[in-house]
Scaffold this motif. Structure first.
Motif, PDB file in Angstrom:
ATOM      1  N   GLN A  28       0.757  -1.331   0.033  1.00  0.00           N
ATOM      2  CA  GLN A  28       0.019   0.069  -0.134  1.00  0.00           C
ATOM      3  C   GLN A  28       0.851   1.217   0.025  1.00  0.00           C
ATOM      4  OE1 GLN A  28      -2.261  -0.656   3.518  1.00  0.00           O
ATOM      5  NE2 GLN A  28      -3.292  -2.237   2.706  1.00  0.00           N
ATOM      6  N   MET A  29       2.088   1.279  -0.406  1.00  0.00           N
ATOM      7  CA  MET A  29       2.806   2.301  -0.800  1.00  0.00           C
ATOM      8  C   MET A  29       2.601   3.199  -1.846  1.00  0.00           C
ATOM      9  SD  MET A  29       5.295   4.031   0.698  1.00  0.00           S
ATOM     10  CE  MET A  29       5.791   3.336   2.025  1.00  0.00           C
ATOM     11  N   THR A  30       1.487   4.025  -1.489  1.00  0.00           N
ATOM     12  CA  THR A  30       1.142   4.774  -2.859  1.00  0.00           C
ATOM     13  C   THR A  30       1.949   5.972  -2.901  1.00  0.00           C
ATOM     14  OG1 THR A  30      -0.409   6.039  -1.323  1.00  0.00           O
ATOM     15  CG2 THR A  30      -1.217   3.961  -2.453  1.00  0.00           C
ATOM     16  N   PRO A  31       1.919   7.050  -3.910  1.00  0.00           N
ATOM     17  CA  PRO A  31       2.709   8.024  -4.264  1.00  0.00           C
ATOM     18  C   PRO A  31       2.122   8.966  -2.947  1.00  0.00           C
ATOM     19  CG  PRO A  31       1.933   7.297  -6.215  1.00  0.00           C
ATOM     20  CD  PRO A  31       1.278   6.590  -5.425  1.00  0.00           C
ATOM     21  N   GLU A  32       1.232   9.148  -2.504  1.00  0.00           N
ATOM     22  CA  GLU A  32       0.696  10.076  -1.427  1.00  0.00           C
ATOM     23  C   GLU A  32       1.319   9.625  -0.204  1.00  0.00           C
ATOM     24  OE1 GLU A  32      -1.538   8.492  -3.432  1.00  0.00           O
ATOM     25  OE2 GLU A  32      -2.000  10.310  -4.809  1.00  0.00           O
ATOM     26  N   ARG A  33       1.243   8.252   0.317  1.00  0.00           N
ATOM     27  CA  ARG A  33       1.890   7.869   1.284  1.00  0.00           C
ATOM     28  C   ARG A  33       3.233   7.859   1.545  1.00  0.00           C
ATOM     29  NH1 ARG A  33      -0.134   2.381   4.083  1.00  0.00           N
ATOM     30  NH2 ARG A  33      -1.459   3.700   4.889  1.00  0.00           N
ATOM     31  N   GLN A  34       4.029   7.659   0.201  1.00  0.00           N
ATOM     32  CA  GLN A  34       5.376   7.882   0.242  1.00  0.00           C
ATOM     33  C   GLN A  34       5.785   9.075   0.643  1.00  0.00           C
ATOM     34  OE1 GLN A  34       7.040   7.455  -3.536  1.00  0.00           O
ATOM     35  NE2 GLN A  34       8.985   6.361  -2.922  1.00  0.00           N
ATOM     36  N   SER A  35       5.137   9.856   0.214  1.00  0.00           N
ATOM     37  CA  SER A  35       5.613  11.479   0.234  1.00  0.00           C
ATOM     38  C   SER A  35       5.268  11.848   1.820  1.00  0.00           C
ATOM     39  CB  SER A  35       4.585  12.276  -0.800  1.00  0.00           C
ATOM     40  OG  SER A  35       4.895  13.776  -0.453  1.00  0.00           O
ATOM     41  N   ARG A  36       4.106  11.291   2.261  1.00  0.00           N
ATOM     42  CA  ARG A  36       3.829  11.711   3.449  1.00  0.00           C
ATOM     43  C   ARG A  36       4.758  10.956   4.700  1.00  0.00           C
ATOM     44  NH1 ARG A  36      -0.904  10.427   3.270  1.00  0.00           N
ATOM     45  NH2 ARG A  36      -0.918   8.320   4.258  1.00  0.00           N
ATOM     46  N   GLU A  37       5.043   9.810   4.369  1.00  0.00           N
ATOM     47  CA  GLU A  37       5.709   8.973   5.473  1.00  0.00           C
ATOM     48  C   GLU A  37       7.478   8.660   5.042  1.00  0.00           C
ATOM     49  OE1 GLU A  37       3.969   5.157   5.923  1.00  0.00           O
ATOM     50  OE2 GLU A  37       1.846   6.176   6.769  1.00  0.00           O
ATOM     51  N   VAL A  38       7.759   9.141   4.026  1.00  0.00           N
ATOM     52  CA  VAL A  38       9.174   9.006   3.455  1.00  0.00           C
ATOM     53  C   VAL A  38       9.787  10.479   3.295  1.00  0.00           C
ATOM     54  CG1 VAL A  38      11.029   7.992   1.847  1.00  0.00           C
ATOM     55  CG2 VAL A  38       8.855   6.801   2.639  1.00  0.00           C
ATOM     56  N   TYR A  39       9.477  10.961   2.160  1.00  0.00           N
ATOM     57  CA  TYR A  39      10.009  12.219   1.970  1.00  0.00           C
ATOM     58  C   TYR A  39       9.825  13.389   2.877  1.00  0.00           C
ATOM     59  CZ  TYR A  39      10.154  10.143  -2.691  1.00  0.00           C
ATOM     60  OH  TYR A  39      10.561   9.164  -3.833  1.00  0.00           O
ATOM     61  N   GLU A  40       8.510  13.586   3.366  1.00  0.00           N
ATOM     62  CA  GLU A  40       8.293  14.680   4.418  1.00  0.00           C
ATOM     63  C   GLU A  40       9.098  14.639   5.777  1.00  0.00           C
ATOM     64  OE1 GLU A  40       4.345  15.384   5.133  1.00  0.00           O
ATOM     65  OE2 GLU A  40       3.581  15.891   2.965  1.00  0.00           O
TER      66      GLU A  40
END
Length: 848
Positions: free
Chosen positions: A654-666
């Motif tokens: 479930q690593m969607t682009p939104e989740r990746q941005s929220r939980e990894v990049y941010e």
């Protein structure tokens, strides 16, 4: 068969069998992938070892053609899943054909490639976290196989043996072969035996195999090296493969986390057949009595839940699920009740729902606080209903795991609202939505307690149509139940024809609350009923509920709830049946409250004193005993597996682009910014850094966070760097210390007998060049002083000195007293022989 070649073949066959097992697990079917391991074992002994069965090229081509025909027949089916599985089965069939072919390097590469392709196909067929663990195991097996193959190639180039030449398929002509150690002559062999006889069993010379070990060279080819007396596959090699695998896994994980997500596909069409999280029975608008018994023995997880209390200014705190259940005033004997389907119509053992869909619930920042947010992660997806604990004001599909109310907005970019039925409290899942995450919102009163369930009933009570609906009975089908219920409730004139569905509350005797208590007490405590998962019917000619009440007197929660609901209606109390889940357990690793299929339950909601209350006539002690009987034998392991499954679903599937941005990049951006602010000379403080490290490592809940992984990774890198630096400094420091202790002159090796050997040769005009190895220097000495050495019976002595030098210097094997005396005697003879030859003329230096 050489050991290294045997290890290589076992590794290849093991890798292929592991790939097929992973495919069989992903497919959820034994045929054909599960047949690969026994066929691989058979082929290993009959084709690899004994060569009793070997397919000819024509036979292999015919079997390959049959494999394509079989796969083509499967591919001709209409479903997408069948076509995809046909390609997967083709890989398995081709693997079988390759098993029984004579193999060279190309065939082994093809087997490895087919194993990788089978695992790649499996990634599309399952979402299980067990598959993720098997990928790690396959990674280790693949790296191990490649490492053994590299050793095998090095051994081929060094040894040039017949078996390796056949393996390479070139007759050995492409490999360079050399024999660095010719056999001992007869005189050296005799001397060796004599020394061994004097040295005894404990001396080096007394070992019957010491000559073979002495003659064995330090084999080097590319990056592979095997010293004298050392095995090719050693503990050092094993630990090297483990370190390489761990580093590869770490790099792959970092690559997966940092590479931007472009598209995350929906694979439900290919994974529903094997998804272990799919519920085997649904909570739908129509349920046959006894259906729930199909899952009461199952330990499959249905959903897990976490409660978060949200106060003013969006401040959040975790709420215990069981504590909330005890304080919400809904019932459940202190255990949480998760409401699902609400059913109101009964006909011949079948309950059905009859309701109209209301407008979707909307949540905005104007919502009054405090509230409790119930975050659910639903494992299965084939039901029409969502589950929640009362009271529920509404529900939203899709929620950020670490989010807050400020992120949940009822707009085009926020979560989609579900259908909420205020009249029954049911949360209906939209058919077009496939989301498995949702949040239910529970209002709290001024004291912070859960507000009473409010299903928007009129203040004056139920309207006539609704009351009649919840009092409806199949009178002709229940000739014995109705009089029994009215008699237990205390109605003196208990006749089926005398039931009035629209009687005013003032005419009821006794009151509805007392009636409900009497009926519950009869079924649960006084009637002699027992709890059982056996749903066999004794008399099929009567209604299943009457058969339960008057014949079997044994059943599970559906029968108790159905009997109570019908008896309440017979006594004039509106009632409905509710199916859902009761109880669960807290996962000590994740902190989430987990509910399994064995927690499925049915109970009754009765309309008493102008509100709906929950009633449960099922014996709690007997039900709990049944739950314990089917509980996992190792709960801690089950909780750990659930945590790993959660991490697999959350961070991989479930690593969607939104989740990746929220939980990894941010987080990386925020941490880097904060680190930069702290690292500036004006603001940097080691005390702050140390405080942050202590906070990370002293909180168990942060051990699995990305901050802890980063700190651990940096610490391991720093530790490895320090170890490498100390290793580089240790040898110079040790040599420097030895220089001060023994005052060695430059060029000494630290082995006395070899240094004396060089000194003797140097005194006769022959010294070792810096570019020469000790063995090359020994050959030069033997060639330059051939005649004097032969006359002194020392022709093999230079080579023997070097062999003992390697043994002592690099093998860390000190000389025993007998060998040391023998070498000393020969060095004296060497010095005398070269001194006597000086009168015949100074020997010429050899430049080789």
């Amino acid at each position: 068969m050489p050991g290294i070649l045997l290890a290589f073949r076992i590794s290849v066959f093991g890798l292929v069998c592991l790939g097929s097992l992973i495919l069989a697990f992903a497919e959820g079917a034994a045929w054909p992938a599960l047949l690969t391991p026994p066929l691989g074992l058979l082929a290993f002994f009959l084709t690899e070892r004994t060569r009793r069965i070997e397919l000819s090229p024509i036979g292999a081509n015919l079997l390959g053609l049959l494999a394509f025909v079989a796969a083509g027949m499967e591919f001709s089916r209409d479903s997408l899943e069948s076509r995809f599985l046909a390609l997967a089965h083709l890989l398995v069939y081709l693997t079988w054909v390759l098993f029984f072919q004579p193999k060279r390097i190309a065939q082994y590469w093809w087997l490895c490639a087919l194993a990788v392709l089978q695992v790649a196909v499996g990634t599309v067929l399952t979402k299980s976290s067990v598959f993720g663990a098997s990928l790690v195991l396959f990674l280790f097996a693949a790296i191990w196989t490649l490492a053994v193959f590299s050793l095998c190639q090095a051994h081929v180039r060094i040894g040039n043996r017949r078996e390796f030449a056949e393996l390479a398929g070139s007759g050995g002509s492409r490999f360079r072969a050399f024999d660095a150690f010719p056999a001992f002559d007869s005189r050296s062999a005799a001397a060796t035996r004599a020394v061994g006889a004097r040295g005894g069993k404990r001396g080096v010379g007394g070992d019957s195999t010491w000559a073979a070990e002495l003659r064995r060279p330090a084999l080097v080819e590319g990056t592979a090296q095997c010293g004298p007396g050392e095995r090719w596959i050693s503990w050092r090699f094993l630990f090297g493969v483990l370190a390489t695998t761990s580093l590869s896994l770490l790099l792959v994980s970092m690559f997966f986390a940092l590479v931007p997500r472009i598209w995350v596909g929906n694979r439900d069409s290919l994974t529903t057949h094997s998804d272990p999280g799919t519920m085997r029975t649904g909570f739908a608008d129509e349920v046959q009595l006894g259906d729930i018994g199909q899952i009461l023995e199952s330990t499959e997880q249905v959903f897990d839940v976490r409660l978060v209390r949200i106060g003013p200014e969006f401040r959040t705190e975790t709420v215990d699920v069981e504590e909330f259940a005890r304080g919400n005033g809904y019932g459940g004997d202190g255990e949480p009740l998760f409401r699902g389907a609400v059913l109101g119509q009964y006909r011949s053992g079948r309950w059905s729902a009859h309701h109209t869909y209301e407008a979707p619930f909307s949540l905005s920042q104007r919502t009054r606080f405090p509230i409790v947010r119930q975050d659910y992660r639903l494992r299965g997806g084939n039901g029409s209903y969502l589950f929640a604990m009362p009271p529920v004001a509404g529900c939203l599909l899709g929620w950020p795991v670490e989010g807050d109310v400020a992120r949940i907005r009822d707009d085009a970019g926020g979560p989609r609202p579900s259908r909420h039925q205020p009249q029954t409290g049911t949360i209906l899942r939209p058919k077009q939505d496939g989301g498995l995450h949702y949040s239910a919102y529970s209002p709290l009163d001024a004291d912070g307690r859960a507000a009473a369930p409010d299903w928007s009933e009129p203040s004056g009570g139920l309207d006539r149509a609704t009351r009649n609906y919840y009092l409806e009975l199949p009178v002709s089908a229940l000739p014995r139940l109705i009089p029994l219920a009215r008699d237990l409730a205390g109605h003196p004139s208990a006749t089926a024809a005398g039931i009035r569905r629209d009687r005013p509350a003032a005419e009821r005797a006794p009151d509805d609350a007392e009636t409900a208590r009497r009926l519950v007490r009869y079924l649960r405590d006084e009637g002699g009923f027992t709890y059982s998962l056996d749903v066999s019917i004794e008399d099929v000619t009567i209604d299943p509920v009457e058969d339960f009440l008057f014949n079997r007197r044994s059943g599970h929660c559906e029968y108790y709830a159905s009997a109570l609901a019908l008896m309440l209606r017979a006594a004039g109390v509106p009632a409905r049946l509710v199916s859902g889940f009761k109880g669960g357990s807290r996962n000590r690793f994740t902190g989430w409250f987990e509910v399994e299929e064995r927690h499925a339950h049915a109970w009754v909601e009765a309309y008493v004193d102008d509100r709906w209350i929950a009633l449960d006539a099922t014996p709690s002690a007997a039900r709990n005993a049944s739950l314990q009987r089917f509980a996992p034998s190792m709960p801690s392991w089950r909780e750990f597996a659930s945590m790993m499954n959660d991490m697999w679903n959350r961070y991989v599937l479930q690593m969607t682009p939104e989740r990746q941005s929220r939980e990894v990049y941010e987080p990386i951006h925020l941490t880097a910014s904060a680190w930069w602010e702290k690292s500036r000379p004006a603001d940097f403080s080691f005390a702050a850094l140390w405080s942050w490290l202590r906070e990370v490592f002293s909180s168990p809940e942060k051990w699995l966070s990305w901050q802890a992984w980063v700190v651990t990774f940096l610490f391991l890198i720093a530790l490895a760097g320090v170890a490498r630096l100390l290793r580089r400094l240790w040898r110079p420091l040790r040599e420097l210390g030895g220089l001060f202790r023994s005052r060695r002159r430059a060029g000494d090796s630290g082995v006395p007998f070899y240094d004396r050997f060089r000194a003797v040769c140097r005194s006769r005009g022959l010294d070792r060049d810096e570019a020469q190895t000790p063995r090359e220097f020994a050959r030069a000495v033997a060639q330059a002083f051939g005649d004097p050495l032969a006359r002194a019976d020392l022709a093999r002595f230079p080579i023997e000195v070097v062999d003992w030098f390697y043994r002592v210097r690099y093998g860390n094997r000190p000389l025993d007293q007998v060998t040391e005396e023998r070498l000393e005697a020969r060095l004296v003879r060497l010095e005398q022989a070269l001194a006597e030859s000086n009168g015949l003329g100074r020997p010429k230096r050899n430049s080789t």
